[in-house]
Design a protein around this motif. Sequence first.
Motif, mmCIF file in Angstrom:
data_model
loop_
_atom_site.group_PDB
_atom_site.id
_atom_site.type_symbol
_atom_site.label_atom_id
_atom_site.label_comp_id
_atom_site.label_asym_id
_atom_site.label_seq_id
_atom_site.Cartn_x
_atom_site.Cartn_y
_atom_site.Cartn_z
ATOM 1 N N VAL A 109 120.317 24.810 14.985
ATOM 2 C CA VAL A 109 119.499 26.054 16.446
ATOM 3 C C VAL A 109 120.089 26.706 15.250
ATOM 4 C CG1 VAL A 109 119.585 27.444 17.549
ATOM 5 C CG2 VAL A 109 118.983 24.820 17.537
ATOM 6 N N PHE A 110 119.581 28.375 14.560
ATOM 7 C CA PHE A 110 120.300 29.380 14.067
ATOM 8 C C PHE A 110 121.385 30.228 15.110
ATOM 9 C CE2 PHE A 110 119.778 27.628 10.362
ATOM 10 C CZ PHE A 110 118.505 27.210 9.579
ATOM 11 N N ASP A 111 122.125 29.805 15.848
ATOM 12 C CA ASP A 111 122.354 31.475 16.478
ATOM 13 C C ASP A 111 123.247 31.470 16.124
ATOM 14 O OD1 ASP A 111 121.433 29.792 18.904
ATOM 15 O OD2 ASP A 111 122.637 28.581 19.018
ATOM 16 N N SER A 112 123.166 31.810 14.765
ATOM 17 C CA SER A 112 124.434 33.024 13.719
ATOM 18 C C SER A 112 123.761 32.721 11.849
ATOM 19 C CB SER A 112 125.904 31.914 13.397
ATOM 20 O OG SER A 112 125.546 30.359 13.264
ATOM 21 N N SER A 113 124.749 33.977 11.403
ATOM 22 C CA SER A 113 123.787 34.161 10.810
ATOM 23 C C SER A 113 122.877 33.318 9.928
ATOM 24 C CB SER A 113 124.295 35.098 10.086
ATOM 25 O OG SER A 113 125.434 35.315 9.357
ATOM 26 N N VAL A 114 122.458 34.171 8.905
ATOM 27 C CA VAL A 114 121.358 32.827 7.279
ATOM 28 C C VAL A 114 120.630 34.141 6.218
ATOM 29 C CG1 VAL A 114 119.355 31.723 6.858
ATOM 30 C CG2 VAL A 114 120.107 31.468 9.610
ATOM 31 N N LEU A 115 121.720 33.452 5.419
ATOM 32 C CA LEU A 115 121.061 33.903 4.225
ATOM 33 C C LEU A 115 119.978 33.164 3.282
ATOM 34 C CD1 LEU A 115 121.371 36.057 1.379
ATOM 35 C CD2 LEU A 115 122.886 33.889 0.780
ATOM 36 N N ALA A 130 119.958 35.396 14.958
ATOM 37 C CA ALA A 130 120.983 36.565 14.495
ATOM 38 C C ALA A 130 120.872 36.949 13.633
ATOM 39 C CB ALA A 130 121.951 35.574 14.471
ATOM 40 N N ASP A 131 121.317 38.204 12.550
ATOM 41 C CA ASP A 131 121.350 38.458 11.245
ATOM 42 C C ASP A 131 120.596 37.046 10.192
ATOM 43 O OD1 ASP A 131 122.415 41.014 12.415
ATOM 44 O OD2 ASP A 131 124.757 40.220 11.329
ATOM 45 N N TYR A 132 119.485 38.159 9.263
ATOM 46 C CA TYR A 132 118.692 37.858 8.846
ATOM 47 C C TYR A 132 118.945 37.838 7.294
ATOM 48 C CZ TYR A 132 114.660 35.443 6.259
ATOM 49 O OH TYR A 132 114.332 34.591 4.727
ATOM 50 N N TYR A 133 118.977 37.670 6.115
ATOM 51 C CA TYR A 133 119.359 37.608 4.876
ATOM 52 C C TYR A 133 118.120 37.158 3.623
ATOM 53 C CZ TYR A 133 123.081 40.198 6.938
ATOM 54 O OH TYR A 133 123.846 41.244 7.726
ATOM 55 N N ASN A 134 117.533 37.849 2.801
ATOM 56 C CA ASN A 134 116.911 37.111 2.086
ATOM 57 C C ASN A 134 116.797 37.026 0.706
ATOM 58 O OD1 ASN A 134 114.621 35.987 0.209
ATOM 59 N ND2 ASN A 134 113.456 35.652 2.649
ATOM 60 N N LEU A 135 117.100 36.727 -0.432
ATOM 61 C CA LEU A 135 117.481 36.666 -1.710
ATOM 62 C C LEU A 135 116.412 36.401 -2.043
ATOM 63 C CD1 LEU A 135 120.748 35.344 -3.192
ATOM 64 C CD2 LEU A 135 119.740 37.713 -2.521
ATOM 65 N N ASP A 136 115.278 37.314 -2.412
ATOM 66 C CA ASP A 136 113.762 37.307 -3.122
ATOM 67 C C ASP A 136 113.019 38.658 -3.906
ATOM 68 O OD1 ASP A 136 111.385 35.553 -2.820
ATOM 69 O OD2 ASP A 136 110.674 37.298 -2.485
ATOM 70 N N PRO A 137 112.308 38.589 -4.617
ATOM 71 C CA PRO A 137 112.220 39.640 -5.467
ATOM 72 C C PRO A 137 110.676 41.031 -4.504
ATOM 73 C CG PRO A 137 111.096 37.920 -6.882
ATOM 74 C CD PRO A 137 112.164 37.148 -5.735
ATOM 75 N N ASN A 138 110.248 39.998 -3.476
ATOM 76 C CA ASN A 138 109.658 40.223 -2.987
ATOM 77 C C ASN A 138 109.830 40.389 -1.367
ATOM 78 O OD1 ASN A 138 107.307 40.339 -4.711
ATOM 79 N ND2 ASN A 138 106.849 38.260 -4.103
#
Length: 257
Positions: A109-115, A130-138
């Motif tokens: 379970v994602f109870d902590s931040s995700v890249l 939790a905090d979510y980040y994404n490395l994708d051009p769009n």
Amino acid sequence: MVKILKRKNVARGMHKMNFIKLKKCPYCKNESFDTLTNTSVNFIWKGICNSFIPEFKSSYDYLVHCKECDCIFKHTIPTIDFLNKIYSSEYVDQPAGLTRFKSLFIKNVFDSSVLEVGGGRVGIREICNADYYNLDPNSKYIPEQITGWNIEKLNFDDLDYLKTIRVQNIVACDVIEHLSEPSKLFELASFVLPVSGKLFLHVGQSHLNTVEHIQIQTLHLSSASKNTIKFMAKKYGFKIMNEQTKHETAFVLKRIS
């Protein structure tokens, strides 16, 4: 006849500019590999590719098998800059159909931040609490203080910044087989994740049978087996916690050192 020859010469010139021949395994950097004679590149994507990268369908390409880490890869692959051009296009909006792998990730379970690295088409954002980040051009979730989305072109300052946002999980679904240097994903994870941080990895078109039957799609540059992932996990300080390898290859790896 002269015009035909000119077109062929232009195509060869474009190929030389945009493609390189591999002398080392893109995963483990081993220089000992076998040429696979009964295999092929499957041009299932040619309708998409031919609209803007016609030279992708190349007669220069064949597959080889690494004796060290068991991966299979194309002998000739696009340069990082050329890949950057491809994945900045509308191609990244093609459906991935990976919802069946969410169950493996939901168990952790994602109870902590995700890249998340890549298109974010698996629905990880929806199950992240939790905090979510994404490395994708769009993506609108790209971390603010990095120079770009392509993990193969991140510099030390980018990696250092990603470390400061303290992500606990990195998710990469159908990404690693598209990288010119797939080891970059493990380098990113080992640098950014803390001890006990997790790397969620799905490898598209992994070769689960014998190497004689492998086919690699046009935009897939390599095919990692379970042995390949085990090799890389050990090299970069990870332990495989969960895996799903019946039809495809999906892993949860925990950083241990």
